[in-house]
Design an enzyme around this catalytic site. Structure first.
Site, PDB file in Angstrom:
ATOM      1  N   ASP A 104     -15.827  20.223 -36.752  1.00  0.00           N
ATOM      2  CA  ASP A 104     -16.768  19.125 -36.556  1.00  0.00           C
ATOM      3  C   ASP A 104     -17.638  18.806 -37.748  1.00  0.00           C
ATOM      4  OD1 ASP A 104     -18.143  21.470 -36.393  1.00  0.00           O
ATOM      5  OD2 ASP A 104     -19.442  20.834 -34.751  1.00  0.00           O
ATOM      6  N   GLU A 105     -17.349  19.356 -38.899  1.00  0.00           N
ATOM      7  CA  GLU A 105     -18.154  18.974 -40.061  1.00  0.00           C
ATOM      8  C   GLU A 105     -17.320  19.035 -41.332  1.00  0.00           C
ATOM      9  OE1 GLU A 105     -21.254  21.705 -41.299  1.00  0.00           O
ATOM     10  OE2 GLU A 105     -20.524  23.199 -39.881  1.00  0.00           O
ATOM     11  N   ASP A 108     -21.611  15.628 -39.973  1.00  0.00           N
ATOM     12  CA  ASP A 108     -21.692  16.671 -38.955  1.00  0.00           C
ATOM     13  C   ASP A 108     -21.697  15.996 -37.589  1.00  0.00           C
ATOM     14  OD1 ASP A 108     -21.952  19.069 -37.737  1.00  0.00           O
ATOM     15  OD2 ASP A 108     -24.026  19.428 -38.346  1.00  0.00           O
TER      16      ASP A 108
END
Lengths: 372, 417
Positions: free
Chosen positions: B134-135, B41
């Site tokens: 983003d993860e 993350d």
């Protein structure tokens, strides 16, 4: 109230009542059937506020009166009673219970007072006529598969019953469409129906009506107003609101210039469509029809799941044509054909096709092609 | 106990300092080299990209979000110290942090950064399941021999590489399933690396609140609380059948998660479930013509995303948020899947016309779900709407023009309202 009634009569009456009531009700009494006993008749009334059905059955009435009990529960009980049983219904007004006795079985059901039961307001009907059951059966049975379920186009959620000008004069016509297929069925106009306003009979009403039409010798009394329609036999009265909307002008949808004529045995055709569609994994199974002289090739090609092809001998004398359809739609219209060959009339692969039975134009179907 | 230095990647046996480089960023856990499911993350991703691209922002509180009326989409750690959180209304965030630098999101920059990170992850394993820009989940099972190092080492190297090459930091959660890996990545943020082993799973979860579970939102939290379930311990007291009876399919999942069990695979090709777009208006509105304009723009955006992904959907959803934040949502199933803005717009328009609430509304969204491949879409025209075929041909032509001359080359007048 206290009465005795044959199990078979009771089952029929309550059966119709329980199919009208909505399964999920926020207003408890709408789940109930109103039982009224007087003279030598018991009547059973149920409503979902849009449809009201009243069934009358012969009964031995010991004490006249009226009460309401849950329709579904009563139906379940009667259904499970042995055939030929005599059923006694007696109301205990103090306890608020209806006792149901048959042989050695006793049931006690909670009642609700009849005062709270909504009765559909009676209205003036603009048109009253009588039609034989087989005629109405044909009109609605052949049209109902095309009724739309799309809620945004609510005015398509029923069968448009109206008076129209057919090839040989005035007809009673039923039309249903969902935008992808259309059914137009007509019958000679019954006496007295001339001034009938066109009405959209809701899907659920069409289903309920069907139960009145099984007896070939029955004459059905039909009453129509702008807002309601009523179908009645001596024992059953079905009253329904009609859909408040304007049915679209379907006449411009029906192709008149389709020249390419295909004649095929409907059941051979349906079976072949069904077979080739098996390999398609899609929800809307697309079937490609290739027409050549006296030859029809049905093909399904699905890159993920497989391919199938079948050839049928047909009567076709026009130039080669390739056209795709949703298999389900083809099966549905082919299954409407019961006496003669199915006759398809095509224009191009992008235009709607027309289907009828032999030369009979009193029942025609239009189906939209699918790009394949 | 196996230990790993997060700075020099030296592997050794226990200790609080690395025997090789003497630095203290040491990760030690009995199962450190046995665990293979990870969740990566990025830390304050959008804000970090902005700070990287404009170093003058480095020590300032930065908030990424849309407009005065929008919500915070990301806040940097400086802003977070002041209490700013994701999804917080912008006015509230600015009350807490009046000197914040508010930036509009630059999605192209984030997408580019995300792609670069994705490429790094793809070098480690074919099982990368991105959850958003983003993860992502990574399944590193069976890769140790190939890379000559256990997953923990590979992950430590991955975040280091992200920092060195992209100037972005991320946190890692390492465990034995997705559920726990995702929880772990949040334990030690930013620049974190947390491990949840099999042995400690039950004890670790016991006191935790159930809202930790992904998919347990405010509504479910409330109904769980009504059932007396606040923590995992509470949840474990319930029989599986009782949970199912009360919470349906989710109940069964809750029963397993209560015990730290999650057998979902890291699926690199997680199918798209829905495509939707929504917009919060500059000012609440009940004006039908303004709503109509928003409706068209959202329909067009959703359709163009569907087209870009080569997908179509059968269920159209209209979402409205009232001025008091209550959400109205209406949906309808189409007879065939579509990816056309015209169909989407007309269907959603029909739903909007049936909404009895007079408004005003602050948000409108249009979504497509029950997603299928585009090949089966829009293959049948409407008998009752002969113009539809022409409109869809026009839409396809406009798409071709946009593909060649850019997204603004041609727009409908309706889009300007």
């Amino acid at each position: 109230m206290k009465l005795s009634i044959e199990r078979a009569d009771l089952l029929k009456a309550v059966g119709q009542a329980q199919s009208v009531v909505e399964r999920r009700n926020t207003i408890p009494i709408l789940g109930n059937v109103l039982i009224e006993a007087e003279g030598n008749t018991a009547s059973f009334r149920a409503t979902d506020l849009d449809i009201e059905v009243v069934d009358r059955a012969p009964a031995m009435v010991e004490r006249a009166g009226a009460t309401t009990v849950p329709a579904v529960t009563l139906h379940e009980i009667v259904r499970k009673l042995p055939d030929g049983a005599m059923v006694q219904l007696s109301e205990d007004g103090v306890k608020g219970r209806l006792e149901v006795r048959a042989g050695k079985s006793t049931f006690s059901l909670a009642t609700l007072p009849r005062d709270g039961f909504p009765v559909m307001a009676s209205s003036e009907y603009a048109s009253n006529f009588s039609a034989p059951a087989p005629m109405l059966r044909r009109l609605f049975d052949k049209a109902k598969f095309a009724i739309s379920t799309e809620e945004t186009r609510y005015y398509l959620n029923g069968v448009f019953m109206h008076v129209a000008e057919g090839e040989d004069g005035a007809v009673l016509r039923c039309v249903a469409t969902d935008g992808h297929r259309l059914a137009r069925i007509e019958a000679p106009l019954p006496d007295g129906a001339e001034g009938m306003p066109g009405v959209i009979v809701p899907r659920k009403t069409v289903g309920e009506l069907r139960k009145l039409l099984d007896d070939d010798d029955m004459q059905i009394a039909v009453s129509v107003s702008d807002t309601k329609v009523r179908f009645a036999t001596p024992n059953i009265t079905l009253t329904s609101k009609v859909i408040d909307g304007t049915f679209p002008d379907y006449t411009r949808v029906i192709p008149v210039g389709n020249r390419r004529k295909l004649e095929v045995d409907a059941s051979d055709f349906a079976r072949a469509v069904d077979r080739v569609a098996t390999v398609s994994s899609e929800r809307s199974k697309a079937v490609k029809l290739t027409l050549e002289e006296d030859r029809l090739i049905l093909a399904v090609n699905n890159p993920d799941s497989g391919a199938a092809e079948e050839e049928l001998g047909v009567a076709y004398a026009d130039e080669r044509l390739e056209i795709g359809f949703n298999a389900k739609y083809l099966l549905e219209i082919a299954s409407q054909v019961d006496r003669e060959n199915a006759v398809f009339l095509f224009n191009s692969s992008g235009d709607p096709a027309l289907m009828r039975e032999g030369g009979d134009t009193s029942a025609i179907y239009v189906v939209m092609p699918m790009r394949v | 106990m196996p230990a790993l230095c997060r700075d020099c990647f030296h592997v050794f046996d226990a200790g609080t300092r690395c025997p090789a480089c003497r630095r203290p960023r040491v990760l030690s856990h009995p199962e450190l080299f046995d665990l293979t499911i990870a969740h990566m993350d990025c830390d304050a991703f959008y804000a970090s990209v902005e700070k990287r691209d404009d170093p003058s922002l480095a020590d300032k509180p930065v908030i990424i979000g849309g407009g005065r009326r929008g919500v915070v989409s990301t806040a940097c750690y400086v802003a977070r110290i002041r209490g700013v959180k994701s999804a917080m209304p912008m006015f509230q965030a600015l009350k807490l942090c009046p000197d914040a630098v508010v930036l509009k999101p630059r999605f192209e920059a984030y997408v580019a950064a995300s792609k670069a990170i994705r490429a790094m992850m793809d070098e480690l394993t074919p099982s990368v399941q991105p959850l958003s820009l983003d993860e992502a989940f990574l399944d590193l099972g069976g890769t140790a021999r190939l890379h000559g190092a256990p997953p923990a080492v590979l992950l430590a190297k991955l975040v280091r590489r992200m920092q060195d090459e992209l100037g972005l930091t991320g946190s890692i959660g390492l465990s034995h399933n997705k559920f726990l890996a995702k929880i772990a990545s949040d334990l030690d943020k930013p620049r974190g690396f947390a491990v949840i082993g099999r042995a400690e799973t039950m004890a670790f979860l016991a006191p935790k609140p159930v809202r930790l579970i992904w998919g347990v939102g405010p509504a479910l939290t409330e109904s769980l609380e009504r059932a007396g379930i606040r923590t995992f311990t509470d949840l474990r007291r319930w029989e599986r059948d009782d949970l199912v009876a009360r919470f349906g399919g989710m109940g069964d999942r809750l029963w397993h998660l209560a015990r730290g069990e999650d057998n979902r695979r890291v699926d690199a090709r997680e199918p798209v479930k829905s495509i939707s777009n929504e917009t919060t208006f500059g000012e609440d509105t009940a004006d039908p013509s303004l709503l109509d304009g928003h409706l068209w723009r959202m329909a067009e955006k959703t359709a163009s995303r569907a087209k870009a992904q080569n997908k179509a959907g059968r269920v159209v959803t209209l979402k409205l948020k009232r001025h008091d934040h209550r959400i109205l949502s209406r949906r309808v199933t189409l007879p065939q899947p579509t990816q056309l803005a015209d169909t989407l717009y007309r269907t959603a328009r029909g739903l909007l016309d049936h909404v009895t609430d007079p408004g005003p509304f602050r948000l409108l969204g249009v979504g497509l779900s029950d997603i299928t491949e585009a090949t089966g879409a829009d293959r049948m025209d409407d008998l009752l709407d002969p113009e539809a075929a022409r409109r869809s041909a026009a839409e396809r032509a406009a798409d071709a023009i946009r593909a060649r001359f850019g997204p603004d080359a041609i727009v409908k007048g309706r889009a300007l309202r």
